[in-house]
Design a protein around this motif. Sequence first.
Motif, PDB file in Angstrom:
ATOM      1  N   ILE A  40       0.826  -1.190   0.000  1.00 19.55           N
ATOM      2  CA  ILE A  40       0.000   0.000   0.000  1.00 19.55           C
ATOM      3  C   ILE A  40       0.873   1.258   0.000  1.00 19.55           C
ATOM      4  O   ILE A  40       1.965   1.257   0.573  1.00 19.55           O
ATOM      5  CB  ILE A  40      -0.965  -0.012   1.215  1.00 19.55           C
ATOM      6  N   ALA A  41       0.389   2.277  -0.678  1.00 21.72           N
ATOM      7  CA  ALA A  41       1.024   3.592  -0.684  1.00 21.72           C
ATOM      8  C   ALA A  41       0.005   4.616  -0.225  1.00 21.72           C
ATOM      9  O   ALA A  41      -1.207   4.396  -0.345  1.00 21.72           O
ATOM     10  CB  ALA A  41       1.543   3.929  -2.073  1.00 21.72           C
ATOM     11  N   TYR A  42       0.515   5.727   0.290  1.00 26.30           N
ATOM     12  CA  TYR A  42      -0.354   6.758   0.837  1.00 26.30           C
ATOM     13  C   TYR A  42      -0.021   8.115   0.243  1.00 26.30           C
ATOM     14  O   TYR A  42       1.122   8.394  -0.122  1.00 26.30           O
ATOM     15  CB  TYR A  42      -0.187   6.842   2.360  1.00 26.30           C
ATOM     16  N   LEU A  43      -1.045   8.949   0.195  1.00 27.49           N
ATOM     17  CA  LEU A  43      -0.863  10.354  -0.143  1.00 27.49           C
ATOM     18  C   LEU A  43      -1.505  11.155   0.978  1.00 27.49           C
ATOM     19  O   LEU A  43      -2.738  11.214   1.068  1.00 27.49           O
ATOM     20  CB  LEU A  43      -1.507  10.683  -1.486  1.00 27.49           C
ATOM     21  N   GLN A  44      -0.676  11.725   1.833  1.00 28.64           N
ATOM     22  CA  GLN A  44      -1.168  12.581   2.903  1.00 28.64           C
ATOM     23  C   GLN A  44      -1.265  13.998   2.380  1.00 28.64           C
ATOM     24  O   GLN A  44      -0.269  14.556   1.906  1.00 28.64           O
ATOM     25  CB  GLN A  44      -0.208  12.525   4.100  1.00 28.64           C
ATOM     26  N   MET A  45      -2.463  14.564   2.454  1.00 36.60           N
ATOM     27  CA  MET A  45      -2.702  15.896   1.921  1.00 36.60           C
ATOM     28  C   MET A  45      -3.117  16.819   3.059  1.00 36.60           C
ATOM     29  O   MET A  45      -4.131  16.568   3.723  1.00 36.60           O
ATOM     30  CB  MET A  45      -3.792  15.844   0.848  1.00 36.60           C
ATOM     31  N   ASN A  46      -2.352  17.862   3.259  1.00 38.97           N
ATOM     32  CA  ASN A  46      -2.637  18.849   4.293  1.00 38.97           C
ATOM     33  C   ASN A  46      -2.872  20.215   3.663  1.00 38.97           C
ATOM     34  O   ASN A  46      -2.481  20.463   2.521  1.00 38.97           O
ATOM     35  CB  ASN A  46      -1.474  18.925   5.281  1.00 38.97           C
ATOM     36  N   ASP A  47      -3.495  21.088   4.434  1.00 36.50           N
ATOM     37  CA  ASP A  47      -3.746  22.465   3.978  1.00 36.50           C
ATOM     38  C   ASP A  47      -4.391  22.466   2.588  1.00 36.50           C
ATOM     39  O   ASP A  47      -3.939  23.149   1.665  1.00 36.50           O
ATOM     40  CB  ASP A  47      -2.437  23.243   3.957  1.00 36.50           C
ATOM     41  N   LEU A  48      -5.448  21.709   2.452  1.00 38.30           N
ATOM     42  CA  LEU A  48      -6.090  21.563   1.154  1.00 38.30           C
ATOM     43  C   LEU A  48      -6.764  22.857   0.710  1.00 38.30           C
ATOM     44  O   LEU A  48      -7.274  23.636   1.533  1.00 38.30           O
ATOM     45  CB  LEU A  48      -7.106  20.427   1.204  1.00 38.30           C
ATOM     46  N   LYS A  49      -6.752  23.046  -0.611  1.00 39.31           N
ATOM     47  CA  LYS A  49      -7.311  24.251  -1.221  1.00 39.31           C
ATOM     48  C   LYS A  49      -8.379  23.844  -2.233  1.00 39.31           C
ATOM     49  O   LYS A  49      -8.352  22.715  -2.746  1.00 39.31           O
ATOM     50  CB  LYS A  49      -6.194  25.022  -1.938  1.00 39.31           C
ATOM     51  N   PRO A  50      -9.285  24.740  -2.559  1.00 39.56           N
ATOM     52  CA  PRO A  50     -10.319  24.403  -3.556  1.00 39.56           C
ATOM     53  C   PRO A  50      -9.730  23.909  -4.876  1.00 39.56           C
ATOM     54  O   PRO A  50     -10.311  23.024  -5.519  1.00 39.56           O
ATOM     55  CB  PRO A  50     -11.072  25.713  -3.725  1.00 39.56           C
ATOM     56  N   GLU A  51      -8.588  24.437  -5.260  1.00 40.18           N
ATOM     57  CA  GLU A  51      -7.977  24.009  -6.527  1.00 40.18           C
ATOM     58  C   GLU A  51      -7.389  22.598  -6.456  1.00 40.18           C
ATOM     59  O   GLU A  51      -6.948  22.056  -7.470  1.00 40.18           O
ATOM     60  CB  GLU A  51      -6.892  24.995  -6.972  1.00 40.18           C
ATOM     61  N   ASP A  52      -7.390  21.985  -5.291  1.00 34.54           N
ATOM     62  CA  ASP A  52      -6.976  20.592  -5.163  1.00 34.54           C
ATOM     63  C   ASP A  52      -8.111  19.625  -5.498  1.00 34.54           C
ATOM     64  O   ASP A  52      -7.895  18.406  -5.538  1.00 34.54           O
ATOM     65  CB  ASP A  52      -6.490  20.299  -3.736  1.00 34.54           C
ATOM     66  N   THR A  53      -9.272  20.153  -5.743  1.00 32.95           N
ATOM     67  CA  THR A  53     -10.419  19.316  -6.095  1.00 32.95           C
ATOM     68  C   THR A  53     -10.158  18.558  -7.388  1.00 32.95           C
ATOM     69  O   THR A  53      -9.640  19.124  -8.348  1.00 32.95           O
ATOM     70  CB  THR A  53     -11.688  20.177  -6.238  1.00 32.95           C
ATOM     71  N   GLY A  54     -10.523  17.276  -7.398  1.00 30.79           N
ATOM     72  CA  GLY A  54     -10.347  16.471  -8.590  1.00 30.79           C
ATOM     73  C   GLY A  54     -10.420  14.995  -8.275  1.00 30.79           C
ATOM     74  O   GLY A  54     -10.658  14.608  -7.116  1.00 30.79           O
ATOM     75  N   VAL A  55     -10.207  14.194  -9.304  1.00 29.55           N
ATOM     76  CA  VAL A  55     -10.143  12.750  -9.139  1.00 29.55           C
ATOM     77  C   VAL A  55      -8.673  12.352  -9.013  1.00 29.55           C
ATOM     78  O   VAL A  55      -7.863  12.642  -9.898  1.00 29.55           O
ATOM     79  CB  VAL A  55     -10.796  12.017 -10.323  1.00 29.55           C
ATOM     80  N   TYR A  56      -8.365  11.690  -7.923  1.00 27.39           N
ATOM     81  CA  TYR A  56      -6.988  11.315  -7.619  1.00 27.39           C
ATOM     82  C   TYR A  56      -6.782   9.838  -7.943  1.00 27.39           C
ATOM     83  O   TYR A  56      -7.558   8.979  -7.507  1.00 27.39           O
ATOM     84  CB  TYR A  56      -6.687  11.573  -6.149  1.00 27.39           C
ATOM     85  N   SER A  57      -5.710   9.585  -8.670  1.00 29.76           N
ATOM     86  CA  SER A  57      -5.384   8.211  -9.060  1.00 29.76           C
ATOM     87  C   SER A  57      -3.935   7.902  -8.721  1.00 29.76           C
ATOM     88  O   SER A  57      -3.090   8.798  -8.718  1.00 29.76           O
ATOM     89  CB  SER A  57      -5.586   8.012 -10.563  1.00 29.76           C
ATOM     90  N   CYS A  58      -3.696   6.630  -8.469  1.00 32.33           N
ATOM     91  CA  CYS A  58      -2.318   6.182  -8.305  1.00 32.33           C
ATOM     92  C   CYS A  58      -1.927   5.329  -9.506  1.00 32.33           C
ATOM     93  O   CYS A  58      -2.785   4.741 -10.178  1.00 32.33           O
ATOM     94  CB  CYS A  58      -2.124   5.413  -7.001  1.00 32.33           C
ATOM     95  N   ALA A  59      -0.644   5.282  -9.764  1.00 31.68           N
ATOM     96  CA  ALA A  59      -0.140   4.548 -10.916  1.00 31.68           C
ATOM     97  C   ALA A  59       1.211   3.938 -10.575  1.00 31.68           C
ATOM     98  O   ALA A  59       1.911   4.421  -9.675  1.00 31.68           O
ATOM     99  CB  ALA A  59      -0.010   5.475 -12.117  1.00 31.68           C
TER     100      ALA A  59
END
Length: 127
Positions: A77-96
């Motif tokens: 498993i891999a993780y993406l920790q996202m802090n201090d999120l902004k409206p422009e971070d909105t979207g569909v997130y995918s891993c590859a």
Amino acid sequence: VQLQASGGGLVQTGGSLRLSCAASGRAFSNYHIGWFRQTPGKEREFLGAISVLGGRARYDDSVKGRFTISRDNTKNIAYLQMNDLKPEDTGVYSCAAYRPPTQISIIPITPSQYNYWGRGTQVTVSS
């Protein structure tokens, strides 16, 4: 390798989320893992990626200092920790996943270089 991203949701500006990328199939530790974001009308955007053993990572300037990628090869498993999120971070997130020739090979940022993709998870940041 099969990938599945999860953990998305609705969060307020300044909030945090942690996304997960679970893998099955071929040896997870053979692959660099990248995270990407897609929004309507825009090309898929590179956010960051981590090397096969987790010792190296690279990030796009837009998320540097806010997002952190980690991985646990014992759990595939891999993780993406996202802090201090902004409206422009909105979207569909995918891993590859990208299988490098060697463990020290460069971590790619171009989506077309990644061999395997997981189904994305929606992240919405409200203002």
